[in-house]
Write a protein that holds these residues in place. Structure first.
Motif, PDB file in Angstrom:
ATOM      1  N   GLY A 117      10.626  76.554  82.070  1.00 24.63           N
ATOM      2  CA  GLY A 117      10.149  76.741  80.654  1.00 24.63           C
ATOM      3  C   GLY A 117       8.855  76.476  80.553  1.00 24.63           C
ATOM      4  N   ILE A 118       7.979  77.527  80.185  1.00 19.82           N
ATOM      5  CA  ILE A 118       6.409  77.345  80.438  1.00 19.82           C
ATOM      6  C   ILE A 118       6.033  76.293  79.464  1.00 19.82           C
ATOM      7  CG2 ILE A 118       5.666  79.289  78.921  1.00 19.82           C
ATOM      8  CD1 ILE A 118       3.725  79.896  81.141  1.00 19.82           C
ATOM      9  N   ARG A 119       6.890  76.130  78.254  1.00 20.79           N
ATOM     10  CA  ARG A 119       6.524  75.279  77.133  1.00 20.79           C
ATOM     11  C   ARG A 119       6.885  73.897  77.273  1.00 20.79           C
ATOM     12  NH1 ARG A 119       7.730  79.650  74.265  1.00 20.79           N
ATOM     13  NH2 ARG A 119       5.922  80.937  73.621  1.00 20.79           N
ATOM     14  N   MET A 120       7.563  73.490  78.298  1.00 22.29           N
ATOM     15  CA  MET A 120       8.138  72.207  78.509  1.00 22.29           C
ATOM     16  C   MET A 120       6.848  71.296  78.995  1.00 22.29           C
ATOM     17  SD  MET A 120      11.263  71.281  80.933  1.00 22.29           S
ATOM     18  CE  MET A 120      12.477  72.542  80.614  1.00 22.29           C
ATOM     19  N   PRO A 121       6.621  70.377  78.213  1.00 27.27           N
ATOM     20  CA  PRO A 121       5.413  69.621  78.518  1.00 27.27           C
ATOM     21  C   PRO A 121       5.816  68.632  79.695  1.00 27.27           C
ATOM     22  CG  PRO A 121       6.378  68.875  76.659  1.00 27.27           C
ATOM     23  CD  PRO A 121       7.372  70.013  77.022  1.00 27.27           C
ATOM     24  N   VAL A 122       4.746  67.700  79.706  1.00 29.51           N
ATOM     25  CA  VAL A 122       4.861  66.333  80.640  1.00 29.51           C
ATOM     26  C   VAL A 122       5.967  65.702  79.753  1.00 29.51           C
ATOM     27  CG1 VAL A 122       3.909  64.509  81.124  1.00 29.51           C
ATOM     28  CG2 VAL A 122       2.361  66.341  81.179  1.00 29.51           C
ATOM     29  N   GLY A 123       6.831  65.198  80.800  1.00 27.68           N
ATOM     30  CA  GLY A 123       8.207  64.606  80.200  1.00 27.68           C
ATOM     31  C   GLY A 123       8.879  65.417  79.457  1.00 27.68           C
ATOM     32  N   SER A 124       9.917  65.815  80.521  1.00 25.22           N
ATOM     33  CA  SER A 124      10.907  66.819  79.807  1.00 25.22           C
ATOM     34  C   SER A 124      12.086  66.098  79.069  1.00 25.22           C
ATOM     35  CB  SER A 124      11.685  67.777  80.942  1.00 25.22           C
ATOM     36  OG  SER A 124      12.213  66.682  81.858  1.00 25.22           O
TER      37      SER A 124
ATOM     38  N   TYR B 226      -8.082  84.579  80.916  1.00 23.26           N
ATOM     39  CA  TYR B 226      -6.714  84.256  80.049  1.00 23.26           C
ATOM     40  C   TYR B 226      -5.903  83.193  80.523  1.00 23.26           C
ATOM     41  CZ  TYR B 226      -2.247  85.550  78.449  1.00 23.26           C
ATOM     42  OH  TYR B 226      -1.028  85.746  77.800  1.00 23.26           O
ATOM     43  N   VAL B 227      -5.758  82.848  81.774  1.00 24.58           N
ATOM     44  CA  VAL B 227      -5.054  81.658  82.157  1.00 24.58           C
ATOM     45  C   VAL B 227      -5.683  80.394  81.725  1.00 24.58           C
ATOM     46  CG1 VAL B 227      -4.137  80.553  84.218  1.00 24.58           C
ATOM     47  CG2 VAL B 227      -3.914  82.830  84.265  1.00 24.58           C
ATOM     48  N   PHE B 228      -6.983  80.384  81.782  1.00 25.52           N
ATOM     49  CA  PHE B 228      -7.741  79.080  81.345  1.00 25.52           C
ATOM     50  C   PHE B 228      -7.313  79.026  79.706  1.00 25.52           C
ATOM     51  CE2 PHE B 228     -11.042  76.162  80.525  1.00 25.52           C
ATOM     52  CZ  PHE B 228     -11.288  75.624  81.885  1.00 25.52           C
ATOM     53  N   ALA B 229      -7.498  80.050  79.177  1.00 23.29           N
ATOM     54  CA  ALA B 229      -7.448  79.803  77.629  1.00 23.29           C
ATOM     55  C   ALA B 229      -5.981  79.564  77.505  1.00 23.29           C
ATOM     56  CB  ALA B 229      -7.742  81.035  76.832  1.00 23.29           C
ATOM     57  N   ILE B 230      -5.010  80.083  78.143  1.00 22.06           N
ATOM     58  CA  ILE B 230      -3.637  79.935  77.640  1.00 22.06           C
ATOM     59  C   ILE B 230      -3.131  78.599  78.130  1.00 22.06           C
ATOM     60  CG2 ILE B 230      -2.156  80.569  79.583  1.00 22.06           C
ATOM     61  CD1 ILE B 230      -0.677  82.433  77.501  1.00 22.06           C
ATOM     62  N   LEU B 231      -3.584  77.832  79.267  1.00 21.59           N
ATOM     63  CA  LEU B 231      -3.402  76.718  79.640  1.00 21.59           C
ATOM     64  C   LEU B 231      -3.941  75.507  78.786  1.00 21.59           C
ATOM     65  CD1 LEU B 231      -3.223  76.703  83.513  1.00 21.59           C
ATOM     66  CD2 LEU B 231      -1.447  76.663  81.677  1.00 21.59           C
ATOM     67  N   THR B 232      -5.178  75.963  78.217  1.00 24.30           N
ATOM     68  CA  THR B 232      -5.933  75.033  77.179  1.00 24.30           C
ATOM     69  C   THR B 232      -4.808  75.147  75.998  1.00 24.30           C
ATOM     70  OG1 THR B 232      -7.967  75.720  77.822  1.00 24.30           O
ATOM     71  CG2 THR B 232      -7.809  74.830  75.677  1.00 24.30           C
ATOM     72  N   CYS B 233      -4.278  76.068  75.572  1.00 24.65           N
ATOM     73  CA  CYS B 233      -3.418  76.143  74.326  1.00 24.65           C
ATOM     74  C   CYS B 233      -2.107  75.468  74.742  1.00 24.65           C
ATOM     75  CB  CYS B 233      -3.033  77.772  74.137  1.00 24.65           C
ATOM     76  SG  CYS B 233      -4.232  78.709  73.586  1.00 24.65           S
ATOM     77  N   LEU B 234      -1.484  75.693  75.576  1.00 22.51           N
ATOM     78  CA  LEU B 234      -0.378  74.719  76.238  1.00 22.51           C
ATOM     79  C   LEU B 234      -0.543  73.363  76.038  1.00 22.51           C
ATOM     80  CD1 LEU B 234       1.079  77.059  79.033  1.00 22.51           C
ATOM     81  CD2 LEU B 234       1.921  76.607  76.608  1.00 22.51           C
ATOM     82  N   TYR B 235      -1.761  73.015  76.700  1.00 26.47           N
ATOM     83  CA  TYR B 235      -2.043  71.457  76.750  1.00 26.47           C
ATOM     84  C   TYR B 235      -2.448  71.090  75.342  1.00 26.47           C
ATOM     85  CZ  TYR B 235      -2.890  72.219  81.892  1.00 26.47           C
ATOM     86  OH  TYR B 235      -2.721  72.167  82.963  1.00 26.47           O
ATOM     87  N   LEU B 236      -2.732  71.771  74.435  1.00 29.37           N
ATOM     88  CA  LEU B 236      -3.002  71.381  73.031  1.00 29.37           C
ATOM     89  C   LEU B 236      -1.577  71.236  72.449  1.00 29.37           C
ATOM     90  CD1 LEU B 236      -5.822  73.723  71.511  1.00 29.37           C
ATOM     91  CD2 LEU B 236      -5.432  71.175  71.257  1.00 29.37           C
ATOM     92  N   SER B 237      -0.691  72.202  72.771  1.00 32.01           N
ATOM     93  CA  SER B 237       0.652  72.148  72.059  1.00 32.01           C
ATOM     94  C   SER B 237       1.355  70.621  72.510  1.00 32.01           C
ATOM     95  CB  SER B 237       1.422  73.364  72.659  1.00 32.01           C
ATOM     96  OG  SER B 237       2.860  73.162  72.554  1.00 32.01           O
ATOM     97  N   ASP B 238       1.203  70.557  73.793  1.00 30.21           N
ATOM     98  CA  ASP B 238       1.753  69.074  74.185  1.00 30.21           C
ATOM     99  C   ASP B 238       1.264  68.063  73.345  1.00 30.21           C
ATOM    100  OD1 ASP B 238       2.780  70.575  76.062  1.00 30.21           O
ATOM    101  OD2 ASP B 238       1.901  69.409  77.818  1.00 30.21           O
ATOM    102  N   ALA B 239      -0.098  68.030  72.968  1.00 26.12           N
ATOM    103  CA  ALA B 239      -0.912  67.016  72.392  1.00 26.12           C
ATOM    104  C   ALA B 239      -0.511  66.908  70.961  1.00 26.12           C
ATOM    105  CB  ALA B 239      -2.238  66.795  72.646  1.00 26.12           C
ATOM    106  N   LEU B 240      -0.169  68.060  70.593  1.00 25.03           N
ATOM    107  CA  LEU B 240       0.015  68.333  68.975  1.00 25.03           C
ATOM    108  C   LEU B 240       1.529  67.829  68.619  1.00 25.03           C
ATOM    109  CD1 LEU B 240      -1.922  71.536  68.022  1.00 25.03           C
ATOM    110  CD2 LEU B 240      -2.509  69.030  67.443  1.00 25.03           C
ATOM    111  N   HIS B 241       2.461  68.596  69.593  1.00 27.12           N
ATOM    112  CA  HIS B 241       3.760  68.205  69.166  1.00 27.12           C
ATOM    113  C   HIS B 241       4.528  67.201  70.162  1.00 27.12           C
ATOM    114  CE1 HIS B 241       2.697  71.676  66.908  1.00 27.12           C
ATOM    115  NE2 HIS B 241       2.308  72.275  68.054  1.00 27.12           N
ATOM    116  N   LEU B 242       3.797  66.472  71.063  1.00 23.44           N
ATOM    117  CA  LEU B 242       4.427  65.623  71.980  1.00 23.44           C
ATOM    118  C   LEU B 242       5.823  66.333  72.752  1.00 23.44           C
ATOM    119  CD1 LEU B 242       4.271  62.059  70.605  1.00 23.44           C
ATOM    120  CD2 LEU B 242       2.855  63.430  72.434  1.00 23.44           C
ATOM    121  N   HIS B 243       6.753  66.206  72.274  1.00 23.32           N
ATOM    122  CA  HIS B 243       7.954  66.783  72.817  1.00 23.32           C
ATOM    123  C   HIS B 243       8.545  67.872  72.146  1.00 23.32           C
ATOM    124  CE1 HIS B 243       7.311  64.631  76.362  1.00 23.32           C
ATOM    125  NE2 HIS B 243       7.324  63.453  75.701  1.00 23.32           N
TER     126      HIS B 243
END
Lengths: 144, 243
Positions: A117-124, B226-243
């Protein structure tokens, strides 16, 4: 693009066959309708060939590029880190050994995450145990 | 017939305007020149695109709007709500990498993104920025990112280091992916270009391969931005929403 191919090939064979000799010239519109129906039936018969929308495709390609390097780099960085720790602390070779295995673990984990799941972050975390922020995000994602 | 192929020559940094502050070498190099060109082109495109904003967009406005919408859509889909604040950052990042990659495809130009120090600086900016965003937004709670849920206590001793490692590896994977793709592609182009030199009519074959490779490189240039930008978005998503 992919969808259009069977329709065209059916159209080509329809033209190539000597249909005209059977019962005079049939209504071209009716024939076109028939061919379209056949093409649709053929297309519906093979749902596996259904191409995803472009966003899915883009995500898939990005995913492929992501996973390959992820695994290798995780191990290399971990080994480098272990080497640095050993150098600083004089614990050669234990830091490198331990971090090598951790690196393999981290690499596999990130590949698994990228695939599962591409949206699964660090720590599933299972999806049903999410806090409010993530819930809202998921709902939002679904409508997009 | 000495075939002298120097596929790595194209990555040489040359000092165009030597500048030194003390022992610090801050010369204006060909790398800096192409970064400047990229920034100037992006600015020009955006200014041209928004100068005469019309309901029915002209050519320049179309291009600018398409890029805007593409990135805005990417941020929305991948970083979730609350990420719109970071749209300018992702947009800038995407356009800079895209233009650097595309400029590098012009013969005799210089590919900024084929240098790991450049891509690593970009990735480190993303990494540090995202970490700060996470800490500011969640405080100490941010550390929960490294603790998987529903795991036996004993296993945490193993899993937390792995999670930490996989978090700190991000800037490396992010930068190496972009850098390796650009470096490999351009080296390959140069090698086949080198084959074509001095083999007479046989040059047709390496040139044919090169034509295909340029197409592939065009794809890679777009895809990596595109990949660089999309991974930046995903990392941002992690930081913003945690899990």
């Amino acid at each position: 693009m992919v969808r259009a191919v069977p329709a065209i090939s059916v159209g080509m064979s329809g033209i190539a066959l000597p249909d005209m000799s059977e019962s005079g010239p049939p209504d071209p519109l009716a024939r076109l309708g028939e061919r379209l129906d056949r093409a649709r039936a053929r297309r519906d018969g093979q749902p596996a060939a259904e191409p995803g929308n472009s966003a899915d495709l883009q995500r898939g390609v990005g995913l492929g590029f992501r996973t390959g390097i992820e695994f290798v780099v995780a191990i290399i960085v971990a080994i480098g880190l272990g080497w640095a720790i050993d150098r600083a602390a004089g614990t050669r070779p234990w830091g490198m050994i331990v971090l090598f295995f951790l690196g393999v673990g981290a690499g596999m984990l990130s590949v698994y995450r990228a695939v599962a799941g591409i949206r699964m972050p660090v720590g599933s975390r299972p999806l049903d145990k999410l806090d409010s922020g993530r819930k809202a995000k998921d709902a939002w994602d679904d409508e997009a | 017939m000495a075939l002298e192929i120097q596929p790595l020559h194209q990555f040489t940094i040359e000092r165009l305007i030597p500048l030194h502050i003390g022992r610090l070498d801050i010369s204006y190099t060909n790398s800096a020149l192409f970064m400047t060109i990229a920034v100037v082109l992006i600015t020009a495109l955006m200014l041209l695109g928004t100068r005469r904003a019309a309901l029915v967009p002209g050519r320049w406005q179309s291009v600018a709007e398409m890029m805007y919408e593409f990135v805005a859509d990417m941020v929305d889909t991948n970083a979730g709500h609350g990420a719109r604040d970071f749209f300018p950052f992702v947009f800038t990042l995407f356009l800079f990498i895209l233009f650097s990659n595309l400029l590098g495809l012009i013969p005799y130009s210089f590919t900024v993104t084929s240098h790991i120090i450049v891509t690593f600086a970009l990735a480190a900016a993303v990494f540090i920025g995202v970490t700060i965003v996470g800490i500011v937004k969640h405080g100490w709670h941010f550390l929960r990112l490294f603790v998987p849920e529903g795991v036996p206590f004993i296993l945490l001793f193993l899993l937390v280091p792995i999670e930490l490692l996989s978090y700190f590896i991000r800037p490396f994977t992010l930068s190496i992916r972009l850098f390796a793709n650009m470096l490999a592609g351009h080296t390959m182009l140069a090698i086949f270009g080198g084959f074509a030199a001095g083999v007479g009519f046989l040059a047709f074959f390496p040139l044919a391969i090169n034509i295909a490779l340029v197409g592939l490189e065009l794809l890679v240039a777009l895809l990596q931005a595109y990949v660089f930008a999309i991974l930046t978005c995903l990392y941002l998503s992690d930081a913003l929403h945690l899990h």
